[in-house]
Design a protein around this motif. Structure first.
Motif, PDB file in Angstrom:
ATOM      1  N   LEU A  24       0.913  -1.314   0.110  1.00 41.16           N
ATOM      2  CA  LEU A  24       0.187  -0.643   0.454  1.00 41.16           C
ATOM      3  C   LEU A  24       0.954   1.308  -0.271  1.00 41.16           C
ATOM      4  O   LEU A  24       0.604   1.677  -0.627  1.00 41.16           O
ATOM      5  CB  LEU A  24      -0.663  -0.173   0.705  1.00 41.16           C
ATOM      6  CG  LEU A  24      -2.199  -1.271   1.164  1.00 41.16           C
ATOM      7  CD1 LEU A  24      -2.824  -0.801   2.366  1.00 41.16           C
ATOM      8  CD2 LEU A  24      -2.630  -1.307   0.056  1.00 41.16           C
ATOM      9  N   GLN A  25       1.786   1.145   1.089  1.00 40.30           N
ATOM     10  CA  GLN A  25       2.873   2.794   0.875  1.00 40.30           C
ATOM     11  C   GLN A  25       3.546   2.967  -0.563  1.00 40.30           C
ATOM     12  O   GLN A  25       3.615   3.846  -1.035  1.00 40.30           O
ATOM     13  CB  GLN A  25       3.783   2.145   2.341  1.00 40.30           C
ATOM     14  CG  GLN A  25       3.967   2.274   3.132  1.00 40.30           C
ATOM     15  CD  GLN A  25       4.625   1.809   4.308  1.00 40.30           C
ATOM     16  OE1 GLN A  25       5.230   1.207   4.005  1.00 40.30           O
ATOM     17  NE2 GLN A  25       5.121   2.219   5.307  1.00 40.30           N
ATOM     18  N   TYR A  28       0.824   4.105  -2.780  1.00 40.14           N
ATOM     19  CA  TYR A  28       0.389   5.734  -2.185  1.00 40.14           C
ATOM     20  C   TYR A  28       2.226   6.647  -2.792  1.00 40.14           C
ATOM     21  O   TYR A  28       1.596   7.652  -3.882  1.00 40.14           O
ATOM     22  CB  TYR A  28       0.943   5.613  -1.008  1.00 40.14           C
ATOM     23  CG  TYR A  28       0.560   6.967  -0.470  1.00 40.14           C
ATOM     24  CD1 TYR A  28      -0.626   8.003  -0.480  1.00 40.14           C
ATOM     25  CD2 TYR A  28       1.509   7.758   0.252  1.00 40.14           C
ATOM     26  CE1 TYR A  28      -0.954   9.131   0.348  1.00 40.14           C
ATOM     27  CE2 TYR A  28       1.388   9.184   0.650  1.00 40.14           C
ATOM     28  CZ  TYR A  28       0.342   9.829   0.902  1.00 40.14           C
ATOM     29  OH  TYR A  28      -0.008  10.980   1.567  1.00 40.14           O
ATOM     30  N   ARG A  29       3.318   6.505  -3.152  1.00 37.44           N
ATOM     31  CA  ARG A  29       3.873   6.991  -3.513  1.00 37.44           C
ATOM     32  C   ARG A  29       3.456   6.575  -4.754  1.00 37.44           C
ATOM     33  O   ARG A  29       4.425   8.465  -5.367  1.00 37.44           O
ATOM     34  CB  ARG A  29       5.091   6.093  -3.296  1.00 37.44           C
ATOM     35  CG  ARG A  29       6.584   6.271  -3.726  1.00 37.44           C
ATOM     36  CD  ARG A  29       7.679   5.727  -3.935  1.00 37.44           C
ATOM     37  NE  ARG A  29       7.117   5.191  -5.457  1.00 37.44           N
ATOM     38  CZ  ARG A  29       8.048   3.785  -4.778  1.00 37.44           C
ATOM     39  NH1 ARG A  29       9.235   3.099  -4.708  1.00 37.44           N
ATOM     40  NH2 ARG A  29       7.853   2.796  -6.272  1.00 37.44           N
ATOM     41  N   ILE A  31       1.273   6.944  -6.812  1.00 32.33           N
ATOM     42  CA  ILE A  31       0.172   7.794  -7.307  1.00 32.33           C
ATOM     43  C   ILE A  31       0.316   9.572  -6.832  1.00 32.33           C
ATOM     44  O   ILE A  31       0.377  10.234  -7.407  1.00 32.33           O
ATOM     45  CB  ILE A  31      -1.032   7.766  -6.406  1.00 32.33           C
ATOM     46  CG1 ILE A  31      -1.754   6.626  -6.545  1.00 32.33           C
ATOM     47  CG2 ILE A  31      -2.115   8.985  -6.060  1.00 32.33           C
ATOM     48  CD1 ILE A  31      -2.736   5.943  -5.815  1.00 32.33           C
ATOM     49  N   ARG A  32       1.681   9.920  -5.786  1.00 35.22           N
ATOM     50  CA  ARG A  32       1.969  10.619  -5.204  1.00 35.22           C
ATOM     51  C   ARG A  32       2.824  11.520  -6.550  1.00 35.22           C
ATOM     52  O   ARG A  32       3.354  12.787  -6.303  1.00 35.22           O
ATOM     53  CB  ARG A  32       2.604  10.813  -3.557  1.00 35.22           C
ATOM     54  CG  ARG A  32       1.614  10.994  -2.383  1.00 35.22           C
ATOM     55  CD  ARG A  32       2.067  10.966  -1.717  1.00 35.22           C
ATOM     56  NE  ARG A  32       3.431  12.387  -1.542  1.00 35.22           N
ATOM     57  CZ  ARG A  32       2.812  13.247  -1.122  1.00 35.22           C
ATOM     58  NH1 ARG A  32       0.889  13.243  -0.923  1.00 35.22           N
ATOM     59  NH2 ARG A  32       3.224  14.218  -1.220  1.00 35.22           N
ATOM     60  N   TYR A 236      -2.179  -6.576  -4.897  1.00 37.79           N
ATOM     61  CA  TYR A 236      -0.770  -5.319  -5.120  1.00 37.79           C
ATOM     62  C   TYR A 236      -0.789  -5.683  -6.595  1.00 37.79           C
ATOM     63  O   TYR A 236      -0.881  -5.102  -7.413  1.00 37.79           O
ATOM     64  CB  TYR A 236       0.408  -5.992  -4.906  1.00 37.79           C
ATOM     65  CG  TYR A 236       1.370  -4.900  -5.268  1.00 37.79           C
ATOM     66  CD1 TYR A 236       1.049  -3.526  -5.223  1.00 37.79           C
ATOM     67  CD2 TYR A 236       2.174  -5.278  -5.897  1.00 37.79           C
ATOM     68  CE1 TYR A 236       1.829  -2.368  -5.668  1.00 37.79           C
ATOM     69  CE2 TYR A 236       3.642  -4.605  -6.629  1.00 37.79           C
ATOM     70  CZ  TYR A 236       2.946  -3.131  -6.025  1.00 37.79           C
ATOM     71  OH  TYR A 236       4.395  -1.903  -6.790  1.00 37.79           O
ATOM     72  N   LEU A 245      -9.853  -0.035  -3.212  1.00 39.42           N
ATOM     73  CA  LEU A 245      -9.218   1.112  -4.126  1.00 39.42           C
ATOM     74  C   LEU A 245     -10.759   2.412  -4.112  1.00 39.42           C
ATOM     75  O   LEU A 245     -10.679   3.118  -5.047  1.00 39.42           O
ATOM     76  CB  LEU A 245      -8.401   1.322  -4.691  1.00 39.42           C
ATOM     77  CG  LEU A 245      -6.519   1.428  -4.406  1.00 39.42           C
ATOM     78  CD1 LEU A 245      -6.012   1.633  -5.662  1.00 39.42           C
ATOM     79  CD2 LEU A 245      -6.362   2.333  -3.532  1.00 39.42           C
ATOM     80  N   PRO A 248     -11.685   5.446  -1.772  1.00 36.04           N
ATOM     81  CA  PRO A 248     -11.226   6.757  -2.208  1.00 36.04           C
ATOM     82  C   PRO A 248     -11.758   7.300  -3.965  1.00 36.04           C
ATOM     83  O   PRO A 248     -11.436   8.046  -3.714  1.00 36.04           O
ATOM     84  CB  PRO A 248      -9.773   6.547  -2.182  1.00 36.04           C
ATOM     85  CG  PRO A 248      -9.320   4.739  -2.438  1.00 36.04           C
ATOM     86  CD  PRO A 248     -10.195   4.260  -1.710  1.00 36.04           C
ATOM     87  N   GLN A 306      -2.775  12.870  -9.499  1.00 36.10           N
ATOM     88  CA  GLN A 306      -2.717  12.352  -8.610  1.00 36.10           C
ATOM     89  C   GLN A 306      -4.090  11.099  -8.926  1.00 36.10           C
ATOM     90  O   GLN A 306      -3.995  10.217  -8.839  1.00 36.10           O
ATOM     91  CB  GLN A 306      -2.423  12.336  -6.876  1.00 36.10           C
ATOM     92  CG  GLN A 306      -1.035  13.354  -7.081  1.00 36.10           C
ATOM     93  CD  GLN A 306      -0.898  13.934  -5.606  1.00 36.10           C
ATOM     94  OE1 GLN A 306      -2.119  13.825  -4.774  1.00 36.10           O
ATOM     95  NE2 GLN A 306       0.279  13.708  -5.440  1.00 36.10           N
ATOM     96  N   LEU A 310      -4.437   6.962  -9.447  1.00 37.09           N
ATOM     97  CA  LEU A 310      -5.581   6.993  -8.491  1.00 37.09           C
ATOM     98  C   LEU A 310      -7.025   5.917  -8.901  1.00 37.09           C
ATOM     99  O   LEU A 310      -6.669   4.458  -9.322  1.00 37.09           O
ATOM    100  CB  LEU A 310      -6.269   7.075  -7.607  1.00 37.09           C
ATOM    101  CG  LEU A 310      -6.999   6.177  -6.222  1.00 37.09           C
ATOM    102  CD1 LEU A 310      -6.713   5.580  -5.812  1.00 37.09           C
ATOM    103  CD2 LEU A 310      -8.490   7.347  -5.632  1.00 37.09           C
ATOM    104  N   TYR A 313      -5.014   2.883 -11.051  1.00 36.41           N
ATOM    105  CA  TYR A 313      -4.773   1.475  -9.771  1.00 36.41           C
ATOM    106  C   TYR A 313      -6.215   0.936  -9.816  1.00 36.41           C
ATOM    107  O   TYR A 313      -6.564  -0.216  -8.917  1.00 36.41           O
ATOM    108  CB  TYR A 313      -4.443   1.970  -8.685  1.00 36.41           C
ATOM    109  CG  TYR A 313      -2.565   1.315  -9.078  1.00 36.41           C
ATOM    110  CD1 TYR A 313      -1.879   0.905  -9.644  1.00 36.41           C
ATOM    111  CD2 TYR A 313      -1.924   3.014  -8.678  1.00 36.41           C
ATOM    112  CE1 TYR A 313      -0.672   0.502  -9.218  1.00 36.41           C
ATOM    113  CE2 TYR A 313      -0.434   3.024  -8.839  1.00 36.41           C
ATOM    114  CZ  TYR A 313      -0.019   1.925  -8.916  1.00 36.41           C
ATOM    115  OH  TYR A 313       1.245   1.681  -8.860  1.00 36.41           O
TER     116      TYR A 313
END
Length: 445
Positions: A24-25, A28-29, A31-32, A236, A245, A248, A306, A310, A313
């Protein structure tokens, strides 16, 4: 020696959730890596949209058969895994059916019976989905972008879910027989209507010993637990990330009217400057306002926002968008589903580049041309059929539009027909190639 199973359980639990959090990290990275976008407005509407679409599955049921089956699988699988709480407590402390001591025999019996019925609905759903996907010939599920891993991934998920439900029934059936026989610590608790009708008679035919049934119950219990950890970490690599996802994605969905495109701030500012008779076009930027060169549109994933990453994904690869796309229906190369899939592929490639080098090192590739072709982009009619059809409110059109914006404003690479039209608008204030003074000549006849 007595505590070795508990220790092994705890190690697997920590490792499984640790790997899941690490994945998940990484997502998140990645997407950022996109541009920041402010989607914090209209919070009440956003919460309502998420509850209605992601949790309530409201858009799935527009295709009733598939929608209801999906609801069975989704709700059933999520609620059944509430039992994971009981499995975790039992695994760590060596108890058996811990929740029965909290809920009481009557409530716990209703709870386990409900889980069994939901598990049966999950089995029915995944079997029908497997048949439908592989033998029924639904066009949107057999298109070329699904060849290879995407098709295998969908099938593997269905197989995993089926196997987990079989382990669940086997565990309950052997548990029920051991309870009835008064074996060891197996006290009579819980209600297992489906297992009693199906798996219990099957096990009783062979007259297995209680010791063997205990081994079966433990094997099914461990398989169910390890299977859940495996499924969780498999997400993943799978399109089934949408299980997480979709929430969000629906919260950050574009709530504006479909067809309303965004204006570039730099262009808007320039036009306002041109229209202001008191403005000094040569004035230096105000203090604290840095002069930056804006990039028009998107050439690579770094140029997308972003929420668009998202969306990539979150794509379920269901193909509802492609099924209603007029360009695709008429044989064009464009597939809105493929746009999101290719964006995710490029995003994953960039992520692996960062993992390997500690930062992104130019690999000579771009999302434009290397993944998504100009032919696909210009086939789009911007009708918004894809965004309307998506069951989780994803917006492949916004990616197409940003990449076309780059082609036009950065590379002047629009098709000849569009260039001619834009030249006419600039010179004649109309798409047609004749003088403004002649535009009403048709009325003379």
């Amino acid at each position: 020696m007595h505590y070795i199973p508990n220790i092994i359980f705890l190690i697997l639990l920590i490792a499984g959730f640790g790997l899941f959090v690490k994945s998940l990290q990484k997502i998140y990275r990645n997407i950022r890596l996109g541009r920041e976008i402010n989607r914090s407005d209209r919070r009440g509407e956003r919460w309502a949209t998420m509850a209605n679409v992601a949790m309530g599955q409201s858009k799935m049921t527009k295709r009733p058969v598939a929608g209801i089956l999906h609801l069975f699988v989704y709700v059933g699988f999520i609620i059944i895994n509430i039992e994971l709480i009981e499995i975790v407590v039992d695994g760590i402390f060596g108890t058996h059916r811990f929740l029965s001591t909290i809920l009481g025999s009557t409530v716990y019996g209703f709870f386990t019976a409900t889980l069994e019925i939901l598990a049966l609905l999950v089995v029915i759903g995944v079997v029908l989905f497997f048949i439908r996907r592989n033998f029924y010939g639904v066009k949107r599920l057999t298109m070329k972008e699904l060849l290879g891993w995407p098709k295998e991934d969908a099938n593997w998920i269905l197989i995993i879910e089926f196997a987990l439900m079989m382990a669940f029934f086997t565990m309950n059936a052997s548990d029920f027989i051991l309870q009835s026989n008064g074996y060891g610590h197996f006290v009579k608790v819980g209600s297992f209507p489906i297992s009693e009708m199906t798996f219990v008679p099957f096990l009783e035919v062979f007259s297995f010993s209680d010791e063997f049934l205990f081994g079966v119950e433990r094997a099914a219990w461990w398989f169910h637990f390890v299977g859940i950890l495996f499924f969780m970490n498999y997400l993943y690599y799978s399109k089934h990330l949408h299980i997480i996802l979709a929430f969000p994605s629906t919260w950050y969905a574009n709530l504006n009217e479909k067809g309303k495109f965004n204006n570039l701030e730099s262009v808007t500012k320039e036009i306002k400057l041109m229209m202001d008779p008191n403005a000094d076009p040569y004035a230096a930027p105000a203090e604290g306002e840095a002069e930056t060169t804006a990039k028009f549109g998107a050439e690579d994933i770094f140029d997308l926002n972003q929420v668009q990453l998202l969306n990539a994904y979150s794509c379920t690869e269901c193909g509802r968008c492609t099924a209603v796309c007029p360009a695709n229906i008429t044989g064009k190369k464009l597939s809105p589903r493929a746009i999101l899939m290719k964006t995710r592929d490029r995003l994953e490639e960039v992520g692996k580049n960062i993992d390997k080098n500690g930062k992104f090192v130019d690999d000579g590739k771009k999302l434009l041309n290397d993944y998504i072709t100009k032919e696909e982009l210009w086939a789009c009619t911007t009708c918004n059929a894809c965004t309307e059809a998506c069951p989780v409110l994803l917006d492949p059109l916004s990616i197409i539009f940003e990449m076309r914006r780059f082609l036009v404003m950065e590379q002047s690479a629009a098709p000849q027909e569009l260039n001619l039209m834009m030249t006419n608008v600039e010179n004649n204030a109309a798409p047609w190639q004749y003088n403004q003074a002649d535009r009403l000549n048709w009325a003379n006849d």
